[in-house]
Design an enzyme around this catalytic site. Structure first.
Site, mmCIF file in Angstrom:
data_model
loop_
_atom_site.group_PDB
_atom_site.id
_atom_site.type_symbol
_atom_site.label_atom_id
_atom_site.label_comp_id
_atom_site.label_asym_id
_atom_site.label_seq_id
_atom_site.Cartn_x
_atom_site.Cartn_y
_atom_site.Cartn_z
ATOM 1 N N ARG A 262 -10.282 10.472 -5.732
ATOM 2 C CA ARG A 262 -9.361 10.307 -5.004
ATOM 3 C C ARG A 262 -9.910 10.553 -3.620
ATOM 4 N NH1 ARG A 262 -3.939 9.882 -6.373
ATOM 5 N NH2 ARG A 262 -3.454 10.949 -8.374
ATOM 6 N N THR B 154 -5.140 3.924 -1.955
ATOM 7 C CA THR B 154 -6.072 2.804 -2.033
ATOM 8 C C THR B 154 -5.980 1.529 -1.596
ATOM 9 O OG1 THR B 154 -6.612 3.693 -4.281
ATOM 10 C CG2 THR B 154 -7.349 1.502 -3.733
ATOM 11 N N ASP C 32 3.216 4.951 -11.425
ATOM 12 C CA ASP C 32 4.530 5.176 -10.515
ATOM 13 C C ASP C 32 5.259 3.826 -10.172
ATOM 14 O OD1 ASP C 32 3.625 7.883 -10.501
ATOM 15 O OD2 ASP C 32 2.695 7.841 -8.717
ATOM 16 N N ARG D 195 19.600 23.275 -27.817
ATOM 17 C CA ARG D 195 19.324 23.819 -26.541
ATOM 18 C C ARG D 195 19.146 22.903 -25.584
ATOM 19 N NH1 ARG D 195 13.704 26.201 -29.461
ATOM 20 N NH2 ARG D 195 14.167 28.230 -29.518
ATOM 21 N N ARG E 201 14.620 25.070 -21.915
ATOM 22 C CA ARG E 201 13.166 25.132 -22.105
ATOM 23 C C ARG E 201 12.479 23.782 -21.312
ATOM 24 N NH1 ARG E 201 11.629 28.168 -26.951
ATOM 25 N NH2 ARG E 201 13.377 29.849 -26.544
HETATM 26 O O1 F6P Z 1 0.043 8.413 -8.455
HETATM 27 C C1 F6P Z 1 -0.006 8.691 -9.824
HETATM 28 C C2 F6P Z 1 0.137 10.187 -10.255
HETATM 29 O O2 F6P Z 1 -0.097 9.899 -11.449
HETATM 30 C C3 F6P Z 1 1.665 10.660 -9.852
HETATM 31 O O3 F6P Z 1 2.527 10.236 -10.610
HETATM 32 C C4 F6P Z 1 1.338 12.228 -10.263
HETATM 33 O O4 F6P Z 1 1.942 13.012 -9.219
HETATM 34 C C5 F6P Z 1 -0.312 12.152 -9.405
HETATM 35 O O5 F6P Z 1 -0.647 11.070 -9.826
HETATM 36 C C6 F6P Z 1 -0.975 13.144 -10.062
HETATM 37 O O6 F6P Z 1 -2.366 13.188 -9.461
HETATM 38 P P1 F6P Z 1 -3.662 14.019 -9.897
HETATM 39 O O7 F6P Z 1 -4.321 13.222 -10.861
HETATM 40 O O8 F6P Z 1 -4.339 14.097 -8.800
HETATM 41 O O9 F6P Z 1 -3.255 15.408 -10.420
#
Ligand code: F6P
Length: 356
Positions: A73, A113, A135, A170, A274
């Site tokens: 990232r 990106t 997502d 549950r 839970r």
């Molecule tokens: O953007 C994709 C994603 O998987 C999101 O759904 C999630 O919140 C995030 O990346 C998690 O990011 P990382 O891999 O940095 O924990």
């Protein structure tokens, strides 16, 4: 032709399948093509960490999850900031592009990106963007690769919870990935028969959640399944500024929103709820058949765009057809769930609660 390629941001199941589609499409039509793979996303482009790839690199990877190039990232907002050694990152990326004499750079990644891809386009580089993310929140394409594979995993997780929830009578909360958008939670929630689905786009009311649980109890159903997006927020929280919400959440000190809702349910009903968090399993494993097909089609379309020198575009899937969409029109925009869309209305019509 000389093509650069990189995968950036959070990974997903069909990155390799997509790169394979692009490269196979190029090797099929061009006699003289070199593909350079940059390692670990934009990092590889900034610091000149790359390798010439051959067709062997792309053999047998249709079904392989993760990315053969690695990823990282690199926040868009920091791209114009120099690195810790004072290096101008944008200049470094351009220098490496020109040093390799690239005709085009194929960038696979999500929203962040895409913004950097558009920045590089504005800086004069030839860019093709491929829409990746579990997502499914990239504006301008109906579908992103990774989404359906993640739906399968989240659905499996909720299915497994369903049987044990029913045995024990549950309440269970399954927290599904998606901080800003709820597509994955919506699809996996409906596919797995969740009773309550909470999305970032539809702020919830505690009372409505309790009402939905009690309604099920009255109907003789001892268990309730909640599919909750990571980014679900309450109606009260939705009124707060980003800063105040962050402060509130820090003070409450729950590991994540699912635990906060579980606590509220326990206090309001006396029944324990839970929590299960499938987390990054949702991004792992092999791409599902749908994603393999999507990736292959997007890859072939990207190869054609490169051959036609049709740069500056995202390769999108719109109404079942591959299309090129100008990056300038889509970069920086988010595709969110419309709370009034047909799918939500239909889910509500069969009794699913969205906590609103
Ligand atoms: O953007 C994709 C994603 O998987 C999101 O759904 C999630 O919140 C995030 O990346 C998690 O990011 P990382 O891999 O940095 O924990």
């Amino acid at each position: 032709m000389r093509i650069g390629m990189l995968t950036s941001g959070g990974d997903c199941q069909a990155l390799n399948a997509t790169m394979r589609g692009v490269v196979k499409g190029l090797f099929e039509k061009l006699d003289d093509v070199e593909v350079y793979g940059f390692y670990d996303g934009y990092k590889g482009l900034i610091y000149g960490n790359y390798r010439l790839l051959t067709s062997t690199d792309f053999s047998g990877i249709l079904t392989k999850g993760g990315t053969i190039l690695g990823t990282s990232r690199q926040p868009f907002k920091l791209m114009r900031e120099p690195d810790e050694n004072g290096l101008d990152k944008v200049k470094a990326m351009k220098d490496n592009y020109y040093k390799l004499n690239l005709d085009c750079l194929v960038i696979l990644g999500g929203n962040g990106t895409q913004k950097t891809a558009n920045l590089l386009r504005e800086e004069g580089l030839n860019i093709i963007h491929m829409p990746k993310t579990i997502d499914n929140d990239i504006y301008g394409t109906d579908m992103t690769f990774g989404f359906y594979s993640a739906i399968n995993i989240a659905t499996d997780a909720i299915d497994c919870i369903h049987t044990t929830a029913a045995s024990h009578n549950r309440i269970f909360i399954v927290e599904v990935m998606g901080h800003k958008v709820g597509w994955l939670t919506l699809y996996a929630g409906i596919a797995s028969g969740a009773d309550i689905i909470l999305l970032p786009e539809i702020p919830y009311d505690d009372k409505k959640i309790i009402e939905a649980i009690q309604k099920r109890k009255k109907a003789g159903k001892g268990f309730t399944i909640l599919a909750v997006a990571e980014g679900a927020i309450s109606k009260k929280e939705a009124k707060l500024s980003k800063k105040d919400l962050k402060k509130k959440r820090l003070k409450e000190n729950y590991p994540s929103v699912a635990y906060k809702i579980a606590d509220m349910i326990r206090m309001e009903t006396g029944s324990e709820a839970r929590v299960t968090v499938p987390g990054h399993t949702q991004r792992g494993g092999s791409p599902c058949p749908y994603d393999r097909i999507l990736s292959t089609r997007l890859g072939a379309a990207a190869a054609q765009a490169i051959i036609d020198r049709n740069y500056g575009n995202m390769v999108a899937m719109i109404n079942g057809e591959t299309e090129l969409v100008p990056l300038a029109e889509v970069a920086g925009k988010l595709k969110v769930v419309d709370p009034n869309c047909k799918m939500i209305q239909e889910a509500k019509a069969i009794g699913i609660s969205f906590g609103d």
